[in-house]
Design a protein around this motif. Structure first.
Motif, short mmCIF file in Angstrom:
data_model
loop_
_atom_site.label_atom_id
_atom_site.label_comp_id
_atom_site.label_asym_id
_atom_site.label_seq_id
_atom_site.Cartn_x
_atom_site.Cartn_y
_atom_site.Cartn_z
N LEU A 327 65.05 -42.18 92.85
CA LEU A 327 65.72 -41.88 94.12
C LEU A 327 66.11 -40.41 94.20
O LEU A 327 66.02 -39.79 95.27
CB LEU A 327 66.97 -42.76 94.28
CG LEU A 327 66.75 -44.24 94.60
CD1 LEU A 327 68.09 -44.96 94.71
CD2 LEU A 327 65.95 -44.42 95.89
N GLY A 328 66.52 -39.84 93.05
CA GLY A 328 66.84 -38.42 92.99
C GLY A 328 65.61 -37.56 93.29
O GLY A 328 65.70 -36.53 93.98
N MET A 330 63.17 -38.49 95.19
CA MET A 330 62.95 -38.63 96.63
C MET A 330 63.85 -37.70 97.43
O MET A 330 63.40 -37.12 98.43
CB MET A 330 63.19 -40.08 97.06
CG MET A 330 62.15 -41.07 96.58
SD MET A 330 62.43 -42.75 97.19
CE MET A 330 61.86 -42.60 98.89
N THR A 331 65.10 -37.56 97.00
CA THR A 331 66.03 -36.67 97.72
C THR A 331 65.66 -35.20 97.54
O THR A 331 65.86 -34.39 98.44
CB THR A 331 67.48 -36.91 97.26
OG1 THR A 331 67.56 -36.73 95.84
CG2 THR A 331 67.94 -38.31 97.61
N ARG A 332 65.10 -34.87 96.36
CA ARG A 332 64.70 -33.48 96.11
C ARG A 332 63.43 -33.12 96.87
O ARG A 332 63.24 -31.96 97.25
CB ARG A 332 64.47 -33.24 94.62
CG ARG A 332 65.73 -33.23 93.77
CD ARG A 332 65.47 -32.65 92.40
NE ARG A 332 64.41 -33.31 91.66
CZ ARG A 332 64.57 -34.39 90.92
NH1 ARG A 332 65.77 -34.96 90.84
NH2 ARG A 332 63.56 -34.92 90.26
N HIS A 333 62.57 -34.11 97.06
CA HIS A 333 61.27 -33.84 97.68
C HIS A 333 61.06 -34.80 98.84
O HIS A 333 60.63 -35.94 98.67
CB HIS A 333 60.15 -34.00 96.66
CG HIS A 333 60.33 -33.16 95.42
ND1 HIS A 333 60.20 -31.79 95.42
CD2 HIS A 333 60.66 -33.52 94.15
CE1 HIS A 333 60.43 -31.33 94.19
NE2 HIS A 333 60.70 -32.36 93.41
N SER A 334 61.39 -34.33 100.04
CA SER A 334 61.28 -35.18 101.23
C SER A 334 59.83 -35.56 101.51
O SER A 334 59.56 -36.62 102.07
CB SER A 334 61.88 -34.47 102.44
OG SER A 334 61.23 -33.22 102.65
N ALA A 337 59.14 -38.65 99.58
CA ALA A 337 59.79 -39.80 100.22
C ALA A 337 58.94 -40.32 101.37
O ALA A 337 58.73 -41.53 101.53
CB ALA A 337 61.18 -39.41 100.70
#
Length: 428
Positions: A327-328, A330-334, A337
């Motif tokens: 999940l981290g 995903m938040t760092r690399h939109s 995601a």
């Protein structure tokens, strides 16, 4: 791969990490180690579940049980053993005949199915290769970026969306009365998770065209297993097309050399993982065939399998600490995601298109569409990601797909011959 370092890491991960962080990171990159850790996570759910099911069956809970949890336990462990009637099947058949309509309407429906399958699975294949083989976050070409490594998280993403879609479908449209014990879905679910994991993981070692051809040649081990285990007999054309497929795959693999594009190099690990994919996938389809004796719909099957898949994968991810790590990422690399969500949407929509196409036009038409999809997927992958295919390799690919179309043609001819013979037998 030595076993003792893996055992040390499993038993004393914090101690090893404190003394030698690089050692832990190195072993985490070994696919066999990740596979064993995943299996350990699944076993923490499977073993307690097996003990509970054994207890309920031993105590004859279906007859003696009561209370608030009784309906849930009965559904999960015992199910409704009475098989449903064929009413749903005949009504579905009559609906299909009534809705068949004009030739134009059927042609438009076929175009819709073919387009839906092609778009869903071609997009899925392109995204699968993008996520597993390319890095994220590199602002310039000189920067290395960050690669996503956890194949299990992608499996979870696919399954949670497929579970949601199939659940909504079951609520919105009338389904047959469900009779199978829920725990029986767990067998197909586990093998389905492992086959999907192998599919993603293999792309770290082999090219996408190689993976597609390996999937196309799955008929060979299936025939071997049928001959050895079930003592099945096959037609001459089945042997002929199996030989053609093996020759075509061999031509493609042997023509891929290290002095071409680096991604065309086939490693031993990639071959082992692909064999695992074929084995697990074959078990999944055979187990699902066995479950269909309960007269369930395909969407109910999809819901049951994906329910246990979500349970297994989220449990394993949480135990490893990989869930929040992913999940981290995903938040760092939109961009990742977006790719992961679109990958899951394509997978879920593709499954629904499969059910609809088979229902409307039969398995033969569906097989032709999906065989064409595999050919398009190889071409698209070579165009987008620079895979080089030699003249010999291209001829090998053509031989494989020629053999697949011959199989579809021969099987459809055999079925039509049997249908034509039936009325004569009835008259006599």
């Amino acid at each position: 791969v030595p076993i003792w370092p893996a055992l040390v890491l499993l038993l004393f991960p914090s101690a090893v990490a404190a003394e030698e962080p690089s050692l832990l990171d190195g072993w985490h990159d070994v696919w066999l180690f990740r596979f064993l850790v995943n299996m350990l996570g699944y076993s923490t759910i499977i073993i307690p579940g097996y003990l509970l099911i054994s207890y309920f069956k031993r105590t004859n809970y279906a007859e003696t049980g009561s209370g608030f949890c009784f309906p849930l336990i009965k559904t999960c462990v015992f199910g409704n053993e009475a098989k449903t009637s064929l009413f749903d099947d005949t009504s579905a058949a009559s609906r299909n005949e009534a809705d068949s309509g004009s030739t134009l309407k059927q042609a438009l429906k076929l175009i819709f199915c073919a387009a839906g399958l092609q778009v869903s699975y071609l997009t899925w294949g392109v995204l699968q290769e993008r996520v597993m083989t390319r890095s994220y976050g590199a602002a310039t070409t000189d920067q290395e970026g960050e690669k996503f490594k956890d194949s299990q998280f992608l499996v979870f993403m696919n399954r949670i969306l497929a579970l949601t879609v199939s659940g909504l479908w079951c609520v919105m449209f009338k389904q047959p009365r469900h009779g199978a014990p829920m725990y029986k879905y767990s067998f197909a679910s586990l093998s389905n998770i492992l086959s999907s994991w192998c599919q993603y993981e293999a792309l770290k070692f082999i090219s996408f065209p190689t993976q597609v051809l390996a999937k196309a040649s799955k008929v060979i081990p299936v025939m071997l297993m049928g001959k050895i285990i079930s003592h099945k007999s096959y037609e001459y054309w089945e042997y002929f097309t199996a030989v053609l497929i093996s020759v075509g795959v061999s031509m493609f693999l042997l023509s891929s050399t290290t002095d071409k594009h680096p991604s065309t190099v086939t490693t031993f690990s990639g071959v082992i993982i692909l064999i695992g994919y074929i084995a697990f996938d074959s078990f999944t389809s055979n187990w699902q065939d066995n479950l269909f004796k309960y007269k369930m719909s395909s969407v109910q099957m999809m819901f049951g399998v994906n329910l246990f898949s979500c349970l297994f994968t989220v449990g394993s991810l949480l135990e490893q600490g990989a869930f929040f790590e992913s999940l981290g990422f995903m938040t760092r690399h939109s961009e990742f995601a977006f790719h992961a969500v679109l990958l899951s949407v394509c997978s879920a929509c593709g499954q629904l298109f499969i059910f609809y196409t088979i229902n409307q036009f039969g398995a033969a038409v569906f097989t032709i569409i999906m065989t064409l999809r595999q050919a398009f997927a190889i071409l698209l992958s070579c165009f987008l990601y620079g895979h080089t295919v030699t003249l010999v390799g291209g001829f090998g690919v053509a031989v494989v797909f020629l053999a697949l179309f011959l199989r579809v043609y021969a099987r459809s001819r055999m079925k039509s011959g049997r249908r034509g013979a039936q009325p004569l037998a009835q008259k006599v």
